[in-house]
Each structure stands twice: as structure tokens, then as C-alpha cells.
Design an enzyme around this catalytic site. Sequence first.
Site, PDB file in Angstrom:
ATOM      1  N   TRP A  15      34.895  35.589  55.507  1.00 52.69           N
ATOM      2  CA  TRP A  15      35.626  36.860  55.454  1.00 52.69           C
ATOM      3  C   TRP A  15      34.743  38.054  55.090  1.00 52.69           C
ATOM      4  O   TRP A  15      35.181  38.952  54.359  1.00 52.69           O
ATOM      5  CB  TRP A  15      36.790  36.785  54.450  1.00 52.69           C
ATOM      6  CG  TRP A  15      38.008  36.120  54.996  1.00 52.69           C
ATOM      7  CD1 TRP A  15      38.363  34.827  54.806  1.00 52.69           C
ATOM      8  CD2 TRP A  15      39.040  36.715  55.808  1.00 52.69           C
ATOM      9  NE1 TRP A  15      39.550  34.584  55.454  1.00 52.69           N
ATOM     10  CE2 TRP A  15      39.983  35.721  56.070  1.00 52.69           C
ATOM     11  CE3 TRP A  15      39.237  38.002  56.340  1.00 52.69           C
ATOM     12  CZ2 TRP A  15      41.123  35.957  56.853  1.00 52.69           C
ATOM     13  CZ3 TRP A  15      40.365  38.235  57.104  1.00 52.69           C
ATOM     14  CH2 TRP A  15      41.290  37.215  57.353  1.00 52.69           C
ATOM     15  N   GLY A  48      33.450  48.476  45.719  1.00 49.93           N
ATOM     16  CA  GLY A  48      34.485  48.084  46.681  1.00 49.93           C
ATOM     17  C   GLY A  48      35.868  48.470  46.187  1.00 49.93           C
ATOM     18  O   GLY A  48      36.708  48.933  46.962  1.00 49.93           O
ATOM     19  N   GLN A  53      61.268  50.293  56.164  1.00 48.01           N
ATOM     20  CA  GLN A  53      62.734  50.249  56.051  1.00 48.01           C
ATOM     21  C   GLN A  53      63.340  51.574  56.518  1.00 48.01           C
ATOM     22  O   GLN A  53      64.372  51.593  57.184  1.00 48.01           O
ATOM     23  CB  GLN A  53      63.102  49.971  54.582  1.00 48.01           C
ATOM     24  CG  GLN A  53      64.506  49.467  54.379  1.00 48.01           C
ATOM     25  CD  GLN A  53      64.712  48.097  55.010  1.00 48.01           C
ATOM     26  OE1 GLN A  53      63.755  47.344  55.197  1.00 48.01           O
ATOM     27  NE2 GLN A  53      65.945  47.801  55.366  1.00 48.01           N
ATOM     28  N   GLU A  92      38.853  42.411  47.016  1.00 45.54           N
ATOM     29  CA  GLU A  92      38.147  43.056  45.888  1.00 45.54           C
ATOM     30  C   GLU A  92      38.815  42.750  44.543  1.00 45.54           C
ATOM     31  O   GLU A  92      38.927  43.622  43.685  1.00 45.54           O
ATOM     32  CB  GLU A  92      38.077  44.580  46.096  1.00 45.54           C
ATOM     33  CG  GLU A  92      37.446  45.012  47.400  1.00 45.54           C
ATOM     34  CD  GLU A  92      35.945  44.761  47.473  1.00 45.54           C
ATOM     35  OE1 GLU A  92      35.314  44.570  46.420  1.00 45.54           O
ATOM     36  OE2 GLU A  92      35.420  44.725  48.593  1.00 45.54           O
ATOM     37  N   GLY A  93      39.266  41.514  44.383  1.00 48.72           N
ATOM     38  CA  GLY A  93      40.009  41.107  43.183  1.00 48.72           C
ATOM     39  C   GLY A  93      41.490  41.220  43.486  1.00 48.72           C
ATOM     40  O   GLY A  93      42.016  42.327  43.621  1.00 48.72           O
TER      41      GLY A  93
HETATM   42  C1  FAD Z   1      40.821  41.360  54.760  1.00 46.54           C
HETATM   43  C2  FAD Z   1      39.876  40.654  53.869  1.00 46.54           C
HETATM   44  C3  FAD Z   1      38.600  41.163  53.667  1.00 46.54           C
HETATM   45  C4  FAD Z   1      37.678  40.509  52.846  1.00 46.54           C
HETATM   46  N1  FAD Z   1      36.398  40.973  52.729  1.00 46.54           N
HETATM   47  C5  FAD Z   1      35.478  40.281  52.003  1.00 46.54           C
HETATM   48  C6  FAD Z   1      34.107  40.688  51.943  1.00 46.54           C
HETATM   49  O1  FAD Z   1      33.707  41.719  52.516  1.00 46.54           O
HETATM   50  N2  FAD Z   1      33.239  39.918  51.246  1.00 46.54           N
HETATM   51  C7  FAD Z   1      33.624  38.795  50.587  1.00 46.54           C
HETATM   52  O2  FAD Z   1      32.774  38.167  49.971  1.00 46.54           O
HETATM   53  N3  FAD Z   1      34.917  38.368  50.624  1.00 46.54           N
HETATM   54  C8  FAD Z   1      35.852  39.083  51.320  1.00 46.54           C
HETATM   55  N4  FAD Z   1      37.156  38.654  51.385  1.00 46.54           N
HETATM   56  C9  FAD Z   1      37.563  37.472  50.641  1.00 46.54           C
HETATM   57  C10 FAD Z   1      38.326  37.883  49.384  1.00 46.54           C
HETATM   58  O3  FAD Z   1      37.430  38.369  48.422  1.00 46.54           O
HETATM   59  C11 FAD Z   1      39.121  36.654  48.896  1.00 46.54           C
HETATM   60  O4  FAD Z   1      40.140  36.402  49.835  1.00 46.54           O
HETATM   61  C12 FAD Z   1      39.723  36.881  47.515  1.00 46.54           C
HETATM   62  O5  FAD Z   1      38.717  36.926  46.525  1.00 46.54           O
HETATM   63  C13 FAD Z   1      40.710  35.785  47.143  1.00 46.54           C
HETATM   64  O6  FAD Z   1      40.143  34.536  47.343  1.00 46.54           O
HETATM   65  P1  FAD Z   1      40.938  33.423  48.183  1.00 46.54           P
HETATM   66  O7  FAD Z   1      41.445  34.077  49.429  1.00 46.54           O
HETATM   67  O8  FAD Z   1      40.060  32.250  48.318  1.00 46.54           O
HETATM   68  O9  FAD Z   1      42.205  33.092  47.299  1.00 46.54           O
HETATM   69  P2  FAD Z   1      42.261  32.073  46.046  1.00 46.54           P
HETATM   70  O10 FAD Z   1      41.136  32.372  45.112  1.00 46.54           O
HETATM   71  O11 FAD Z   1      42.420  30.688  46.547  1.00 46.54           O
HETATM   72  O12 FAD Z   1      43.604  32.552  45.345  1.00 46.54           O
HETATM   73  C14 FAD Z   1      44.883  32.203  45.867  1.00 46.54           C
HETATM   74  C15 FAD Z   1      45.934  32.824  44.944  1.00 46.54           C
HETATM   75  O13 FAD Z   1      45.776  32.323  43.615  1.00 46.54           O
HETATM   76  C16 FAD Z   1      45.586  33.405  42.710  1.00 46.54           C
HETATM   77  N5  FAD Z   1      44.649  33.040  41.640  1.00 46.54           N
HETATM   78  C17 FAD Z   1      43.410  32.488  41.762  1.00 46.54           C
HETATM   79  N6  FAD Z   1      42.842  32.323  40.561  1.00 46.54           N
HETATM   80  C18 FAD Z   1      43.722  32.810  39.654  1.00 46.54           C
HETATM   81  C19 FAD Z   1      43.727  32.958  38.227  1.00 46.54           C
HETATM   82  N7  FAD Z   1      42.667  32.593  37.480  1.00 46.54           N
HETATM   83  N8  FAD Z   1      44.799  33.496  37.625  1.00 46.54           N
HETATM   84  C20 FAD Z   1      45.866  33.897  38.372  1.00 46.54           C
HETATM   85  N9  FAD Z   1      45.935  33.803  39.710  1.00 46.54           N
HETATM   86  C21 FAD Z   1      44.870  33.263  40.345  1.00 46.54           C
HETATM   87  C22 FAD Z   1      45.017  34.540  43.557  1.00 46.54           C
HETATM   88  O14 FAD Z   1      45.271  35.818  42.957  1.00 46.54           O
HETATM   89  C23 FAD Z   1      45.790  34.350  44.846  1.00 46.54           C
HETATM   90  O15 FAD Z   1      47.068  34.938  44.724  1.00 46.54           O
HETATM   91  C24 FAD Z   1      38.081  39.316  52.183  1.00 46.54           C
HETATM   92  C25 FAD Z   1      39.382  38.801  52.357  1.00 46.54           C
HETATM   93  C26 FAD Z   1      40.269  39.451  53.192  1.00 46.54           C
HETATM   94  C27 FAD Z   1      41.642  38.872  53.384  1.00 46.54           C
END
Ligand code: FAD
Length: 257
Positions: free
Chosen positions: A34, A116, A211, A238-239
Site C-alpha cells: 500500500w 503525513g 444523505q 497515517e495511524g
Molecule cells: C489508501 C491507503 C494508503 C496507504 N498508504 C501507505 C503508505 O504510503 N505507506 C505505508 O507504509 N502504508 C500505507 N498504507 C497502509 C496503512 O498505513 C495501514 O493500512 C494502516 O497502518 C493500518 O494497518 P492495517 O491495514 O494492516 O490494519 P491493522 O493494523 O490490521 O488494524 C486493523 C484494525 O485493528 C485496529 N487496531 C490495530 N492495533 C490496534 C491497537 N493496538 N489498539 C486498537 N486498535 C488496533 C486498527 O485501528 C484497525 O481498525 C496505506 C493504506 C491505505 C488504505
Amino acid sequence: MGFSETGAGSDVTAMTTRIEVSGDSVVLDGHKVWVTGAHYADLLVVFGQCEGGAAVVVVPTSAPGVQVERVADPLGCRAAGHANVRFDSVRLPLSSLLGTPGMPLPLLDTTALAYGRISVAWGCVGILRACRNTAARHAASRVQFGKPLNEHQLVADHLADLFVAEQVATQSCAHASACWDAGSPDLVVATVLAKHVSAGHAARGAATAMQVLASAGARDGHVVARAYRDAKLMEIIEGSNEICQVILAQHAVATAQ
Ligand SMILES: Cc1cc2nc3c(=O)[nH]c(=O)nc-3n(C[C@H](O)[C@H](O)[C@H](O)COP(=O)(O)OP(=O)(O)OC[C@H]3O[C@@H](n4cnc5c(N)ncnc54)[C@H](O)[C@@H]3O)c2cc1C
């Protein structure tokens, strides 16, 4: 900027990408997912584990061993060229390293993510402005039950919510930017706060604008339909909302009097 991996999303410390210093070269092995802009980029900034800590390297996408694969059909931000990138024994000159190898990963990612986060936060203000303007224009011109939509109190309530959302997001971003301009140590938390507030308001505000528009906004390519898709992603990148909440909760405890 590549942090995320299949097994390292919110928890970037779980990343397995390795950066090894070998004589006057660095060697990079891993797989990032991503990466925004990677489909178009000539250069990527890649984070990896290195010498008991972390390191950052600048990697030309043309280097041997780099494979870029565009993410197909993302929900939103469709022009952003997200791509998954594989690095197989990519050998680069030592000058590709940014800073010193072995630095703590949380320090590196907090600094990089702050940039970011402030841009995502202001982007959410843009989403809210587009939604408020489009919804207000539509509600003032579309007549149902003999009067414009904005004169129906339940629709007016939606417009008020949109205005509040836009104002709150704008003010929290302006505060964060003022912290940046002043070089204030509060900038990290103010930026997380701005990102969290603006992303939440943008996601709810875009749904509210949809809506108000109803069928008038319900087609691919409409500005509010696009905002609706994009805004949801702002709550993830970005978090995520939850990760911002964790950071803000830690700050609440650390600053309790
Ligand atoms: C459009 C888009 C652009 C992106 N661009 C970049 C980029 O330029 N560079 C890059 O490196 N990455 C990028 N990403 C990746 C992005 O940083 C991750 O998707 C994001 O950090 C969340 O990780 P994950 O999707 O693996 O979700 P997960 O970490 O699997 O989390 C799934 C859910 O569990 C929750 N969760 C996880 N841990 C905890 C906790 N400790 N406490 C409470 N809740 C928790 C999360 O908030 C989320 O709701 C991008 C993603 C998208 C969708």
C-alpha cells in the site's frame, strides 16, 4: 514512503524488511504494501530493521530487484497510485541511507508520520469544504414538498452538522500548523489530534452530505461520492482512528495534573 507490510500494519515494529550495511553498499530485502504514489514514483523511502534498530533508505524504483505492483481497484484515493513493492537483494550505495543505521524505529516513524498526518488532516478539511458547499447548494435549490430541502428542519440539521464539522476540523488543523510554524514540542500531539478530529469529521460529514444529495450524489465520479469513498480511508491511513486514540490517551495520562 514504505512502512507497512503484510504482517506489520498498525504495529510497524513487526516489520521484517531488512537493511544490511555491507562494505560500501546497503542491501535491502523485504515487501512493502500500500505504498502511496509508488506506481508513479522514481524514488521510494523505505524503512527496515537494521543493526538492532531501524534504518531508512532511498531506493530508485528502477534498481535491480525492485518490483512494483499497483493495488487494483482501491476503495478511494484512486489517483494516488498505491502499490505493493518487493525488494529482492536490492544493492544500493551507502549514500542511499538517510541518517544513521540502528536508530529506534518509533523515533523514525513518529517523525515521518507527523508529515503525513498534517497533510491528511488538511486534506480532510478539503473533503469537508467540498461536502458542505455541495450539500448546501443542493439543499437550497432542490424543492420537495413545496419548499427547498434546507427549509425542512431535518435537512437543515444535516447542514448545521456539516458546517460544525468543517469549522472544527479547520481549527484543529490551524492549531497544529501553528505549532509546526512555532517549532513547538506540542506539534506531534497537536498533529495527531488534528488528524484524528479531521478524519472522523470527514468520514461522518461525507456520509451526511451523501444523505442530503441522495440520488443526485449516488453515482461514481460525483464529488460527494468520491469524498465518501476517500474519507473512509482517512480514518485508516497515517495511524488509524484507534492508533490515534491510543496516542491521545497516553498523552492524557502523561499530562494529567
Ligand atoms: C489508501 C491507503 C494508503 C496507504 N498508504 C501507505 C503508505 O504510503 N505507506 C505505508 O507504509 N502504508 C500505507 N498504507 C497502509 C496503512 O498505513 C495501514 O493500512 C494502516 O497502518 C493500518 O494497518 P492495517 O491495514 O494492516 O490494519 P491493522 O493494523 O490490521 O488494524 C486493523 C484494525 O485493528 C485496529 N487496531 C490495530 N492495533 C490496534 C491497537 N493496538 N489498539 C486498537 N486498535 C488496533 C486498527 O485501528 C484497525 O481498525 C496505506 C493504506 C491505505 C488504505
